[in-house]
Every structure is written in C-alpha cells, then in structure tokens.
Design a protein around this motif. Structure first.
Motif, PDB file in Angstrom:
ATOM      1  N   PRO A   6       0.847  -1.176  -0.085  1.00 25.09           N
ATOM      2  CA  PRO A   6       0.082  -0.007   0.102  1.00 25.09           C
ATOM      3  C   PRO A   6       0.942   1.274  -0.022  1.00 25.09           C
ATOM      4  O   PRO A   6       0.366   2.212  -0.690  1.00 25.09           O
ATOM      5  CB  PRO A   6      -0.699  -0.046   1.150  1.00 25.09           C
ATOM      6  N   TYR A 239      13.346  -6.331  13.345  1.00 24.29           N
ATOM      7  CA  TYR A 239      12.746  -7.496  12.379  1.00 24.29           C
ATOM      8  C   TYR A 239      13.824  -8.063  11.921  1.00 24.29           C
ATOM      9  O   TYR A 239      13.556  -9.489  11.659  1.00 24.29           O
ATOM     10  CB  TYR A 239      11.885  -6.736  11.493  1.00 24.29           C
ATOM     11  N   ALA A 242      14.463 -10.791  14.758  1.00 25.80           N
ATOM     12  CA  ALA A 242      13.094 -11.555  14.893  1.00 25.80           C
ATOM     13  C   ALA A 242      13.288 -12.714  13.732  1.00 25.80           C
ATOM     14  O   ALA A 242      12.938 -13.612  14.044  1.00 25.80           O
ATOM     15  CB  ALA A 242      11.773 -10.709  14.583  1.00 25.80           C
ATOM     16  N   GLU A 350       1.021   6.139  15.491  1.00 28.02           N
ATOM     17  CA  GLU A 350       0.330   5.199  16.116  1.00 28.02           C
ATOM     18  C   GLU A 350       0.465   5.003  17.582  1.00 28.02           C
ATOM     19  O   GLU A 350       1.511   5.223  17.926  1.00 28.02           O
ATOM     20  CB  GLU A 350       0.307   3.875  15.419  1.00 28.02           C
TER      21      GLU A 350
ATOM     22  N   LEU B 109       8.271  -6.471  13.144  1.00 26.76           N
ATOM     23  CA  LEU B 109       7.780  -7.028  12.085  1.00 26.76           C
ATOM     24  C   LEU B 109       8.305  -6.168  11.037  1.00 26.76           C
ATOM     25  O   LEU B 109       8.564  -4.993  11.100  1.00 26.76           O
ATOM     26  CB  LEU B 109       6.182  -6.904  12.075  1.00 26.76           C
ATOM     27  N   TYR B 158      -0.401  -4.917   6.099  1.00 21.45           N
ATOM     28  CA  TYR B 158       1.187  -4.765   6.430  1.00 21.45           C
ATOM     29  C   TYR B 158       1.039  -4.286   7.918  1.00 21.45           C
ATOM     30  O   TYR B 158       0.200  -3.876   8.566  1.00 21.45           O
ATOM     31  CB  TYR B 158       1.534  -3.568   5.593  1.00 21.45           C
ATOM     32  N   HIS B 160       2.111  -1.763   9.445  1.00 24.82           N
ATOM     33  CA  HIS B 160       1.548  -0.277   9.859  1.00 24.82           C
ATOM     34  C   HIS B 160       0.150  -0.242   9.900  1.00 24.82           C
ATOM     35  O   HIS B 160      -0.353   0.666  10.418  1.00 24.82           O
ATOM     36  CB  HIS B 160       2.299   0.662   9.051  1.00 24.82           C
ATOM     37  N   LEU B 162      -1.856  -2.366  11.642  1.00 25.25           N
ATOM     38  CA  LEU B 162      -2.072  -3.204  12.767  1.00 25.25           C
ATOM     39  C   LEU B 162      -1.591  -2.213  14.045  1.00 25.25           C
ATOM     40  O   LEU B 162      -0.911  -1.405  14.034  1.00 25.25           O
ATOM     41  CB  LEU B 162      -1.564  -4.458  12.832  1.00 25.25           C
ATOM     42  N   ARG B 167      -0.244  -6.447  16.678  1.00 23.65           N
ATOM     43  CA  ARG B 167       1.222  -6.723  16.067  1.00 23.65           C
ATOM     44  C   ARG B 167       1.837  -7.809  17.077  1.00 23.65           C
ATOM     45  O   ARG B 167       2.428  -8.880  16.678  1.00 23.65           O
ATOM     46  CB  ARG B 167       2.092  -5.710  16.071  1.00 23.65           C
TER      47      ARG B 167
END
Lengths: 350, 330
Positions: A6, A239, A242, A350, B109, B158, B160, B162, B167
């Motif tokens: 996106p 990540y 991870a 966020e 992630l 993706y 971002h 969530l 996440r």
C-alpha cells in the motif's frame, strides 16, 4: 521483491499528482519508445514497397538490392530515388512508403551546387538541417539518443548490481571485510577517472561495451557507499533479529528483509544516475574520447555545433535544446520520485 | 507447584556472555545458571541493563557477532549444547524448537512484507514441503487462535496497518507456529498499554496450557511475574542474586536487592503521601562493577566480607537460592 504494498501504491499515486514529473515521465517514456522503433520513423529504408504486385518491408532485415526493383545496381536500393521513379510513372500500381524522415544517421546527403551543412528544409525533409558532412541532424539526434539512453541504462544496471552487492555485504558482514573494501574504494576513488579513460581510449579504440566496462569500473562506488550505510542501519533493526530468531539464514535476511527495505534509496537515485550516464557519454564524445567516429552521438554533434556557432546555428540549437529537454525531464522525474518517496509525506503516528 | 513434571528441558550452567568493546571485555551476563522445567514458566526479573535480555538472547545464540562472545558455560537443550552447534543445526532449532517474542512489536515485523508473508517464513524455513495453500490456512488458523478478528483479511495487511496489541499477537502467532518446546518472551508487554497487557498475558497463559510448552518470561514488572511465572530468578548487574519458586520469592524474599525491589512497589496500604521507598544509588555501569558482591555499594546490610568476596549461590531452603553472606548469621 518489487511487490506493490500500500505504501508503494500511495507513492505511485503521489507521483502522479506531481504534474511536472509525471508529464516528463510520460514524454520521456515516449522518447525511449520512439528511439526503439526509430527504424520506422527515421530511416533511408522504405516502410513498404509494392512492386509488380509483391509487397516488400525493407525497414528491418537484410538489404534488398536495387535489381529486385528493376534498377541497374546490386547494392542497397535507394528508396528515395525509387519513390521518385515510381511516382513519375503513375499509371503503374507500384508505390513506396517512406518514413517521415527518409534519411539514416550515417548517409551523406550531398548536393551538386552547395557545401553542407544545409539549413533546415521541409522540402528536403531535413527538418533540423544537416551537419557538416550532410548527415541529417534529426536522425543523428534520435539514433544518438538511443545509444545514450541504453548506454546509461546498462551502466546504471551494472553499477547498481555491483554497488548493491558489495555495499550490502560491507554493511552486513562489517568488520575486516568492510574495512578492506573501504580502503580499496578510497584508493580507487583517488584515480582521476577522466584521465584514466582518456589514457585507455588512446590505447584501445573504445566500443559501446568496452566504454561501458571502463565506466562501470569507476562508477560502482557511489551506490556502494549508500547501500553500505543503509544496510548497517537496517541490519540492526528488530525485525532482522526477529527473523533470525525464526531461524532465517544470512541470504534470506539480506534478500527478503534488508534489500526490500532499502528500495526507496535505490529508486530515488535511479533518475540521477540516468542523467549522469547521458552527460558522461556526451562529455566523452565531445572531447573525442567516446564512441568512435561514425556512430551517431550527441557529444560529437555538440562539438560540431561549437565549430559552426553562427554559420550553421541549427546544429547548436537542435543539440542544445535536445540536451536541455532530456536532462530537465530526467531531473523533473527524479524530483517527483524523490518527493513521492519522501517518508515524511506518509508519516502516521500510532 | 508442579511436582510430577519436574523434567528439566533447558539447563543453563554458569553462562558468561560478554561484549568486546573499546574499554575491554564487558561481561553482561556473568555466571548465570538456571533450569527450565517442562511445561512451566521461568521469570527473569531485574532492572534495565542487568543482563536479562543478554541471557535470553544467549539461549538462542543471538548475540551480535563479533562483539558478543560466550566465554564460558553451557546451554543444554535436549542434551545438545546450543553454544557448540553448527550454524545449520542452530537455524533448525531457532523458530522450530525455541522461539522468541520481542519487546517492540512495532519494529520486530518487517514493514515491507504482509503479515501473511512473514508468517509463511517460519513454515518455509522449517517445513519446506508445505504447499502455499496449507501455509495460508495454517497461518489464518494461528491468527484466529491468538484472537485476531478477520484473520483472512488481516493476513494481507501490512504491519503499519495494525495496532501495537495486534502486532504483538501476530508476533506470538509467528513464534508459536511450529509448536516450539520453549518460548522466550522478552518483555512482551512492556511496549503495550495496561489493558492490552492483561489480554496478552492471558493469551500467553492460555496458549501455554494448551500447548504444554515451557516459557522464559523476561520482565521488570513483579506484578507480571506473579501472574504468569512458576519459578523466578532475580538478576542484578549480570549475576543471578536470587532463585526461587514464585510463591517463596513473594512470601520470603531473601536477598537485600529482592527485598528492596518489593519495598519499592507502591501499595495501597502505605500511609497517604509518604515517600516511596527506593533502593539508594544506581546500578553501576558494566565496566565499573565493584569487587566482591556487586550489590555492596547499595546494600543496607553489607559487611566487610561483601567488599572482598563474591558470594556464590547459597541454599536457603528447598529450591530457594540467594547470593548473600549476611543471610546466615555466623
């Protein structure tokens, strides 16, 4: 690797809203397309010939000797003359369809009563005039553009391939490997590249590919630096850790995690590398160290323009406007891409 | 406390993990030992920089090379020493037998890959024969299990898109995808707000009951420890200072540091507007650990001996160890 997420779609949408860059992008793509199908638009070979109820398509493929069309010579047909012969005999159904500009980049279209360069003339179909040996300038511009743009694209691809590989490894492996390559690069960048090319091309006559290889040898460094830094930054991100905790190996981490995250850096640099490639080739040709003589090149046109500044103004006007147009468009595209990829445009908290 | 299932699945013996820096070799985890019992949770608690995370990363041999080094010790998993495995064997264990949840679900992630793609990674790495549709179904099933609504939609989104809690759920789903024997959770709730924190803890507890895995749970929050752990080790300045089953630790904390930690928790019963108890001083920087007991400069009951010798692990009662000389009046 280049899947459209996106964010990418957002970036493409944003790119389209930057009118100047988007229009430049479309025109530039058209230029490339025109240069690819140049044989159909600018060529001394006809597109279609109908002779004695047989159709011939001489634009691509082997040469068709004059005998085939009832002329008295074995070498390649002069389709402009053939067109005149056919049109002087209107009762037959034979005809020739010539490209809009019926000259190729190499032929000298001379006149009995004057010396070239000839001024632009629509009746002669030399829309931008000819150079000092009577070659059509529009033809040389278009074929020269084809060489320059493909030179530039192949140069870009090779530079990025080497730069991204080595840069990524430097950042990823780090330590002694990184140190070693840093020093090699520092030494390498201290070799004056123009002199090196001048010396090399005085020993060998450069061809398209040998010139390309020489340029790659000196130009892979830029991308290497950027990728090294980007990789250093990305590999410390969580990540990556991870992914390691899931059992991913180095190759997977580099190709699936690090490189996709540096794509925006790579994309942002592409237009500037393209204009850089065109300028470099033009400059070398101008100085006479580029591609050997008969090949159509913008640099050679430019040097001819400086020879005939006032007496043949059309040479200078054509080549300089072409250069300005192409380089400005590439810069506009680059600017739009940079703006579209600017992370600050899409920041969400966020 | 579990008595029937005291089978030990992971044994860490005298682990010394250090970082090579310009100021020398710094021992971030210094002689750490613990046992992880099957189907139980071990909590590691301590302040920032006490070596919790280093210990946890060492269990998977994930310290950054070449600065991170394992100087001594053994990490025994299924009779193999993890510190001696070849890279291939190690890659096989990671994600498959031992997996990990990280502190920051925001950054753990990969931002350019969809959830589905990242979840597929574990399967691709460890069960290569699996078909694409099987992987997809399995991933959706996992997402459902960790309580994500619309898993078949979320799988194409993706990171971002969530929220933080979601996440972290995805991270948990990824970590559990191959039903590992051990799950290491490195402060999995620290970056989340309190309500989400409670949900995630419940989820982890539930999943543990369901799968019967063992867990190492790292946190600096004693409340969380009480909620999820069976055994606890308390770390201070790279060393284990106290080791006990959770009930014992909470009822009779022994080491002065542990006591200090408990005293520092604000309680409702304390007098209104009284000063919050703290442990005086700060954790010394890793290069400046004092000789003797590392807690000696902040310890209220330090004696002369504490500045000379380092106390080893001393047994207080069954299963309860602490490293302090002054717990045993001479």
């Amino acid at each position: 690797m280049f899947n459209f997420n996106p964010l990418t779609i957002k970036q493409i949408r944003r790119f389209k809203t930057i009118k100047r860059g988007y229009i430049s992008f479309i025109i530039f793509c058209m230029f490339i397309l025109i240069s690819i199908i140049a044989e159909l638009l600018v060529s001394n070979r006809a597109l279609v010939v109908k002779y004695n109820d047989t159709y011939y398509f001489p634009a691509y493929g082997d040469i068709i000797p004059g005998k085939v069309f009832g002329l008295d010579y074995e070498y390649e047909t002069n389709y402009r003359d053939l067109a005149k012969i056919f049109s002087s005999a209107p009762e037959s159904s034979n005809f020739v369809v010539l490209p809009p500009v019926p000259y190729n980049a190499f032929e000298n279209d001379l006149k009995d009563d004057a010396f070239p360069p000839f001024a632009p003339s629509a009746t002669d179909k030399h829309y931008l005039g000819t150079d000092k040996t009577g070659r059509d300038i529009l033809a040389r511009l278009i074929y020269g553009f084809r060489i320059a743009i493909f030179f530039s694209l192949i140069l870009l691809f090779s530079n990025y391939l080497i730069g991204i590989s080595i840069g990524c490894l430097m950042g990823f492996i780090g330590g002694k490997f990184d140190l070693l390559f840093q020093r090699i690069i520092e030494i390498w960048t201290n070799i004056p590249y123009l002199y090196a090319i001048i010396i090399i091309s005085s020993i060998i006559i450069p061809s398209f590919f040998s010139l390309l290889i020489i340029m790659v040898i000196f130009n892979w460094i830029n991308m290497t630096w950027y990728m090294r830094t980007a990789t250093y930054k990305e590999k410390e991100r969580d990540y990556v850790l991870a992914a390691r905790a899931l059992g991913a190996g180095n190759t997977r981490i580099i190709f699936k995690h690090i490189i996709p995250n540096t794509i925006s850096i790579i994309v942002t640099f592409i237009p500037f590398s393209i204009s850089g490639g065109i300028t470099a080739l033009t400059a070398l040709d101008y100085l006479g160290f580029g591609l050997p003589a008969p090949s159509p090149s913008w640099g050679q046109l430019l040097s001819e323009a400086s020879e005939f500044t006032t007496s043949a103004w059309w040479i200078g006007v054509s080549i300089i406007s072409a250069l300005i147009l192409v380089l400005t468009m590439v810069t506009f595209i680059g600017e739009a891409i940079r703006e579209a990829f600017d992370p600050k445009m899409h920041t969400t908290y966020e | 406390m579990p008595t029937a299932q005291t089978e030990i699945i992971l044994e860490v013996k005298d682990l010394v993990a250090a970082f090579q820096t310009e100021s020398g070799l710094l021992r971030a985890a210094d002689g750490v030992s613990f046992n992880l019992k099957k189907n139980s949770t071990l909590g590691i608690v301590g302040e920032s920089g006490c070596g919790k995370t280093v210990t946890a990363l060492s269990v998977m041999r994930l310290l950054p090379k070449p600065t991170g080094q394992y100087l001594r010790g053994e990490i025994l998993f299924k009779e193999n020493d993890i510190l001696k495995l070849s890279p291939d064997e190690l890659h096989n264990i990671r994600g498959n037998n031992i997996s990990m949840i990280f502190q920051e679900p925001m950054t753990a992630l990969n931002p350019v890959n969809t959830i589905g793609k990242q979840m597929a990674e574990t399967f691709i790495l460890h069960s290569p024969g699996m078909s694409k549709s099987d992987i997809l179904n399995e991933s959706i099933e996992l997402l459902k299990k960790v309580g994500i609504a619309d898993p078949d939609k979320k799988i194409n989104e993706y990171p971002h898109q969530l929220s933080g809690g979601m996440r972290q759920r995805v991270m948990i789903a990824m970590a559990l995808s191959l039903k590992p024997a051990i799950l290491i959770a490195d402060e999995p709730t620290t970056a989340l707000d309190v309500t989400i924190q409670a949900q995630i803890l419940d989820l982890i507890n539930e999943l543990q009951k369901e799968t019967g895995m063992s867990m190492i749970f790292i946190t600096h929050n004693l409340g969380v420890i009480a909620q999820v752990c069976d055994d606890v080790i308390v770390m201070y300045a790279g060393k284990v200072v106290e080791r006990a089953p959770v009930v014992k630790l909470f009822t009779e904390p022994s080491h002065p540091y542990t006591k200090g930690l408990f005293a520092s928790i604000p309680k409702l019963e304390t007098e209104h507007k009284s000063t919050l108890a703290t442990i005086p001083g700060t954790v010394p920087a890793i290069a400046e650990y004092p000789t003797g007991c590392r807690f000696n400069n902040r310890c209220p009951i330090a004696s002369e001996r504490c500045f000379k010798e380092n106390p080893g692990e001393l047994l207080i009662s069954e299963d309860h160890y602490a490293s302090c000389f002054n717990l045993f009046p001479k």
